[in-house]
Write a protein that holds these residues in place. Structure first.
Motif, mmCIF file in Angstrom:
data_model
loop_
_atom_site.group_PDB
_atom_site.id
_atom_site.type_symbol
_atom_site.label_atom_id
_atom_site.label_comp_id
_atom_site.label_asym_id
_atom_site.label_seq_id
_atom_site.Cartn_x
_atom_site.Cartn_y
_atom_site.Cartn_z
ATOM 1 N N SER A 12 0.827 -1.210 0.000
ATOM 2 C CA SER A 12 0.000 0.000 0.000
ATOM 3 C C SER A 12 0.861 1.260 0.000
ATOM 4 O O SER A 12 0.433 2.304 -0.493
ATOM 5 C CB SER A 12 -0.948 0.005 1.198
ATOM 6 N N LYS A 13 2.061 1.157 0.533
ATOM 7 C CA LYS A 13 3.000 2.294 0.528
ATOM 8 C C LYS A 13 3.782 2.359 -0.787
ATOM 9 O O LYS A 13 4.601 3.253 -0.984
ATOM 10 C CB LYS A 13 3.997 2.187 1.694
ATOM 11 N N GLY A 14 3.580 1.363 -1.675
ATOM 12 C CA GLY A 14 4.259 1.348 -2.967
ATOM 13 C C GLY A 14 5.727 0.976 -2.878
ATOM 14 O O GLY A 14 6.528 1.371 -3.721
ATOM 15 N N LEU A 15 6.071 0.204 -1.865
ATOM 16 C CA LEU A 15 7.467 -0.205 -1.684
ATOM 17 C C LEU A 15 7.664 -1.647 -2.143
ATOM 18 O O LEU A 15 6.810 -2.503 -1.913
ATOM 19 C CB LEU A 15 7.864 -0.113 -0.205
ATOM 20 N N SER A 16 8.804 -1.890 -2.772
ATOM 21 C CA SER A 16 9.174 -3.265 -3.091
ATOM 22 C C SER A 16 9.876 -3.852 -1.868
ATOM 23 O O SER A 16 10.247 -3.119 -0.940
ATOM 24 C CB SER A 16 10.110 -3.301 -4.301
ATOM 25 N N GLN A 17 10.062 -5.171 -1.875
ATOM 26 C CA GLN A 17 10.805 -5.798 -0.773
ATOM 27 C C GLN A 17 12.217 -5.220 -0.697
ATOM 28 O O GLN A 17 12.737 -4.985 0.389
ATOM 29 C CB GLN A 17 10.861 -7.314 -0.962
ATOM 30 N N GLU A 18 12.819 -4.998 -1.854
ATOM 31 C CA GLU A 18 14.184 -4.465 -1.911
ATOM 32 C C GLU A 18 14.241 -3.068 -1.288
ATOM 33 O O GLU A 18 15.146 -2.762 -0.510
ATOM 34 C CB GLU A 18 14.662 -4.443 -3.361
ATOM 35 N N GLU A 19 13.263 -2.213 -1.619
ATOM 36 C CA GLU A 19 13.259 -0.843 -1.095
ATOM 37 C C GLU A 19 13.070 -0.837 0.426
ATOM 38 O O GLU A 19 13.737 -0.083 1.137
ATOM 39 C CB GLU A 19 12.148 -0.028 -1.768
ATOM 40 N N LEU A 20 12.181 -1.684 0.902
ATOM 41 C CA LEU A 20 11.976 -1.769 2.350
ATOM 42 C C LEU A 20 13.222 -2.314 3.037
ATOM 43 O O LEU A 20 13.613 -1.828 4.099
ATOM 44 C CB LEU A 20 10.762 -2.647 2.661
ATOM 45 N N ALA A 21 13.863 -3.284 2.411
ATOM 46 C CA ALA A 21 15.088 -3.861 2.981
ATOM 47 C C ALA A 21 16.173 -2.797 3.112
ATOM 48 O O ALA A 21 16.889 -2.752 4.115
ATOM 49 C CB ALA A 21 15.571 -5.022 2.112
ATOM 50 N N VAL A 22 16.298 -1.920 2.104
ATOM 51 C CA VAL A 22 17.302 -0.855 2.150
ATOM 52 C C VAL A 22 17.004 0.092 3.308
ATOM 53 O O VAL A 22 17.908 0.501 4.046
ATOM 54 C CB VAL A 22 17.348 -0.095 0.800
ATOM 55 N N LYS A 23 15.717 0.417 3.509
ATOM 56 C CA LYS A 23 15.341 1.311 4.609
ATOM 57 C C LYS A 23 15.677 0.709 5.972
ATOM 58 O O LYS A 23 15.990 1.440 6.908
ATOM 59 C CB LYS A 23 13.840 1.614 4.565
ATOM 60 N N LEU A 24 15.600 -0.607 6.059
ATOM 61 C CA LEU A 24 15.822 -1.281 7.344
ATOM 62 C C LEU A 24 17.247 -1.815 7.507
ATOM 63 O O LEU A 24 17.573 -2.401 8.533
ATOM 64 C CB LEU A 24 14.832 -2.441 7.490
ATOM 65 N N ASN A 25 18.067 -1.647 6.454
ATOM 66 C CA ASN A 25 19.450 -2.160 6.465
ATOM 67 C C ASN A 25 19.489 -3.678 6.667
ATOM 68 O O ASN A 25 20.255 -4.202 7.477
ATOM 69 C CB ASN A 25 20.299 -1.462 7.527
ATOM 70 N N VAL A 26 18.599 -4.376 5.939
ATOM 71 C CA VAL A 26 18.600 -5.843 5.929
ATOM 72 C C VAL A 26 18.600 -6.283 4.471
ATOM 73 O O VAL A 26 18.448 -5.467 3.573
ATOM 74 C CB VAL A 26 17.372 -6.435 6.665
ATOM 75 N N VAL A 27 18.754 -7.571 4.251
ATOM 76 C CA VAL A 27 18.710 -8.083 2.879
ATOM 77 C C VAL A 27 17.254 -8.342 2.493
ATOM 78 O O VAL A 27 16.390 -8.539 3.354
ATOM 79 C CB VAL A 27 19.557 -9.373 2.712
ATOM 80 N N ARG A 28 16.984 -8.359 1.205
ATOM 81 C CA ARG A 28 15.627 -8.555 0.704
ATOM 82 C C ARG A 28 15.041 -9.878 1.182
ATOM 83 O O ARG A 28 13.856 -9.984 1.462
ATOM 84 C CB ARG A 28 15.612 -8.503 -0.837
ATOM 85 N N GLN A 29 15.894 -10.901 1.319
ATOM 86 C CA GLN A 29 15.418 -12.216 1.737
ATOM 87 C C GLN A 29 14.803 -12.162 3.148
ATOM 88 O O GLN A 29 13.900 -12.933 3.456
ATOM 89 C CB GLN A 29 16.559 -13.251 1.691
ATOM 90 N N THR A 30 15.300 -11.255 3.977
ATOM 91 C CA THR A 30 14.737 -11.113 5.318
ATOM 92 C C THR A 30 13.286 -10.658 5.239
ATOM 93 O O THR A 30 12.416 -11.210 5.915
ATOM 94 C CB THR A 30 15.574 -10.105 6.137
ATOM 95 N N ILE A 31 13.034 -9.673 4.386
ATOM 96 C CA ILE A 31 11.663 -9.182 4.204
ATOM 97 C C ILE A 31 10.790 -10.322 3.660
ATOM 98 O O ILE A 31 9.664 -10.536 4.123
ATOM 99 C CB ILE A 31 11.625 -7.979 3.231
ATOM 100 N N SER A 32 11.326 -11.055 2.703
ATOM 101 C CA SER A 32 10.596 -12.172 2.111
ATOM 102 C C SER A 32 10.238 -13.214 3.173
ATOM 103 O O SER A 32 9.118 -13.719 3.208
ATOM 104 C CB SER A 32 11.425 -12.811 1.000
ATOM 105 N N LYS A 33 11.180 -13.532 4.059
ATOM 106 C CA LYS A 33 10.930 -14.516 5.118
ATOM 107 C C LYS A 33 9.856 -14.018 6.080
ATOM 108 O O LYS A 33 9.025 -14.795 6.544
ATOM 109 C CB LYS A 33 12.219 -14.845 5.871
ATOM 110 N N TRP A 34 9.868 -12.720 6.390
ATOM 111 C CA TRP A 34 8.827 -12.178 7.264
ATOM 112 C C TRP A 34 7.464 -12.321 6.604
ATOM 113 O O TRP A 34 6.495 -12.699 7.237
ATOM 114 C CB TRP A 34 9.082 -10.706 7.570
ATOM 115 N N GLU A 35 7.409 -12.000 5.310
ATOM 116 C CA GLU A 35 6.129 -12.033 4.601
ATOM 117 C C GLU A 35 5.632 -13.453 4.352
ATOM 118 O O GLU A 35 4.452 -13.669 4.150
ATOM 119 C CB GLU A 35 6.240 -11.265 3.280
ATOM 120 N N GLN A 36 6.537 -14.422 4.359
ATOM 121 C CA GLN A 36 6.140 -15.821 4.194
ATOM 122 C C GLN A 36 5.874 -16.490 5.534
ATOM 123 O O GLN A 36 5.427 -17.626 5.591
ATOM 124 C CB GLN A 36 7.221 -16.600 3.456
ATOM 125 N N GLY A 37 6.178 -15.805 6.619
ATOM 126 C CA GLY A 37 5.979 -16.379 7.946
ATOM 127 C C GLY A 37 7.060 -17.349 8.353
ATOM 128 O O GLY A 37 6.875 -18.124 9.285
#
Length: 172
Positions: A12-37
């Motif tokens: 809803s904020k128009g962010l990709s996993q990669e963009e959110l990962a950059v904001k949080l200083n984590v890798v994209r896979q971390t965001i993916s793991k959170w979203e997959q549970g």
């Protein structure tokens, strides 16, 4: 609930996993793991995530609270603890399954080698002169040839896997 909320709010904020990962200083896979549970953010990362998504932590966790009170923070910590415990149990069950699969593979390799020895395998002594038995002989010979060459590596890999995935007894 957390996984769906992270994904929905991020989109809803128009962010990709990669963009959110950059904001949080984590890798994209971390965001993916959170979203997959497959994992959950710790409490500090959850706060950073809520700031990056400009959303209250309570909304990420699925609650609608007017303001955060000390009791609410305690409830949030307890809820995160429950989620982490469920994840730990799931990971332990998966590790146990892999452990036993590795042990079964080791046992299978040993059993097939034992069968070759007990039945005095015709690995090199098959009679290929008869057309009826030549086809069967080629098939058996191929299986045995591949097995004898691949099985030691499979056995060692399974043995290492069984050792690596064994349950560690942590007693203080």
């Amino acid at each position: 609930m957390l996984k769906e909320n992270i994904k929905t709010i991020r989109k809803s904020k128009g962010l990709s996993q990669e963009e959110l990962a950059v904001k949080l200083n984590v890798v994209r896979q971390t965001i993916s793991k959170w979203e997959q549970g497959l994992s959950v953010p710790d409490s500090d990362m959850l706060i950073s995530l809520s700031e990056a998504l400009e959303t209250p932590v309570s909304t990420l966790l699925g609650e609608t609270l007017a303001e955060a009170k000390p009791d609410d923070l305690k409830a949030l910590a307890e809820r995160l603890e429950v989620i982490n415990l469920q994840l730990a149990r799931k990971n332990a069950a998966r590790r146990n399954l892999v452990h036993w699969c590795c042990i079964c593979l080791c046992a299978l390799v040993v059993a097939v080698f034992a069968l070759f020895i007990v039945f005095q395998s015709s690995y090199m002594a098959w009679d290929y002169s008869s057309p009826e038995t030549a086809v069967i002989g080629v098939g058996l010979h191929s299986f045995e040839w591949l097995f004898v060459r691949i099985a030691p590596f499979a056995f060692l890999g399974a043995l290492v896997g069984a050792v690596v995935t064994r349950k560690k007894d942590i007693s203080l």
